[in-house]
Design a protein around this motif. Structure first.
Motif: not given
Length: 397
Positions: A161-164, A129-132
């Protein structure tokens, strides 16, 4: 003089409020609707100052000489205001958290937006998961609206529990070179990846970047924006999912807070929040479903746009060019039905209308495609556990 003419125009007892709101985006238009809704109740006159429509800044506008109070939704305009204007009753909207500690303010609940984005995207399992962020911002350090959304999103992903993906995104922009930099950044991320963009503008840039790199949306890169600006979201390919924010409530709260400031003479800091309403799902976050995925995505987009028009199974099937039985199978494979999906889309519209307007329930029922107010109440209670009136009580009043 021009000032005398303006003063004469506003005589008669009604207060005149200057609303400095850029009107280009849907978000700001909805803020204005909320301001005008409260103004009608209070008997105010509203003068709208849109810096894009004037050759001079607000600081030089004659509106400042005659207005009784100001609502400022534009940080650059506020920073240029002279001291005499800042001594008037004043409410800031989304200018900054720092300024809210000095002036009465209404602020977007950016932490809630980030958390909702994480919850929404985590309903599908992604490798990362990523942030723009907004242009020029590093969400890890920049204490602004974009930063707060990014931080809340990252924290919620990790709690779930996700991978950021911590890699620093490029400085956003609208140029071709900026899109290419964004594409290069996307290529470094594990796939499939879910990208939460600071708002719809940056979600659109992210979608363009995915196309440059040859990634499929949403199979390789799922994208979620904020503001639900339909002109931006529905002209993208594929159409972009977005978090719908209660901008109308924001404008209403700002006007109500200004009324309090004018009546009480209070100048001390007072801050109110407005909230995200819902997620408007479009093709950019759909669950892949093999060969039928594009049909299912198209069906959901059609229902999202037309649910309140009284459509049914046959209309959905006709939109897809398949039989009604095939449409039923298509939705069954996704674990739902056409009728249930249509009802859910109608409820999204009803919830938004309940919080953003004071329309009577019968009118909301008719506008949202329900046969009667009584039927809307039954469906609403079955899905949400509260009546429409109880739900509305959570909004501005």
């Amino acid at each position: 003089s021009k000032t005398k003419k303006l003063e004469g125009a506003v005589m008669g007892g009604a207060k005149t409020i200057c609303a400095a709101v850029p009107v280009l985006s849907r978000a700001h238009q909805d803020q204005l609707r909320g301001i005008f809704e409260y103004a009608r109740k209070a008997g105010w006159r509203i003068d709208v100052f849109d810096h894009g429509a004037y050759t001079q800044p607000l600081s030089q506008s004659e509106m400042l000489n005659v207005c009784d109070g100001l609502i400022v939704c534009d940080l650059p305009e506020f920073t240029k205001l002279p001291a005499r204007a800042r001594r008037k009753p004043l409410v800031l909207v989304d200018c900054s958290v720092r300024l809210s500690e000095q002036h009465p303010s209404v602020l977007n609940n950016n932490a809630a937006i980030g958390a909702l984005a994480a919850k929404t995207l985590f309903s599908r399992r992604f490798a990362a998961y990523a942030f723009f962020p907004r242009e020029g911002g590093d969400f890890r350090h920049d204490d602004d609206w974009s930063a707060r959304r990014g931080k809340a999103f990252a924290e919620a992903v990790k709690r779930l529990g996700g991978h950021f993906a911590v890699g620093t995104p490029p400085s956003s922009g609208t140029s071709d070179s900026a899109r290419k930099r964004a594409a290069a950044w996307l290529e470094t991320l594990p796939k499939p990846v879910a990208v939460f963009a600071a708002n719809d503008k940056f979600a659109r840039i992210c979608a363009d970047a995915a196309a440059i790199s040859g990634f499929k949306v949403p199979d390789d890169v799922a994208i979620l924006g904020v503001d639900d600006d339909d002109l931006v979201c529905e002209t993208a390919a594929p159409e972009l999912s977005s978090i719908l924010v209660d901008f109308r409530a924001c404008g209403y709260k700002a006007a109500k807070l200004l009324d309090r400031v004018m009546k009480e003479g209070a100048r001390h800091p007072m801050a109110e929040m407005y909230e995200p309403l819902d997620v408007v799902h479009r093709a950019s976050t759909r669950e892949p479903s093999g060969k039928t995925n594009w049909r299912y995505a198209r069906a959901l987009d059609f229902i999202g746009r037309r649910a309140t028009d009284g459509i049914g199974l046959d209309d959905v099937a006709a939109e897809l060019g398949i039989s009604a039985r095939s449409a039923e199978y298509l939705f069954a494979a996704a674990g739902t039905t056409v009728s249930k999906t249509i009802i859910e889309a109608k409820l999204v519209a009803a919830r938004a209308s309940l919080l953003a307007t004071r329309k009577p329930l019968a009118r909301i029922a008719a506008e949202c495609g329900f046969a009667s107010a009584a039927y809307l109440v039954r469906v609403f209670v079955r899905h949400h556990g509260v009546t429409p009136g109880e739900y509305r009580a959570t909004g501005p009043g």
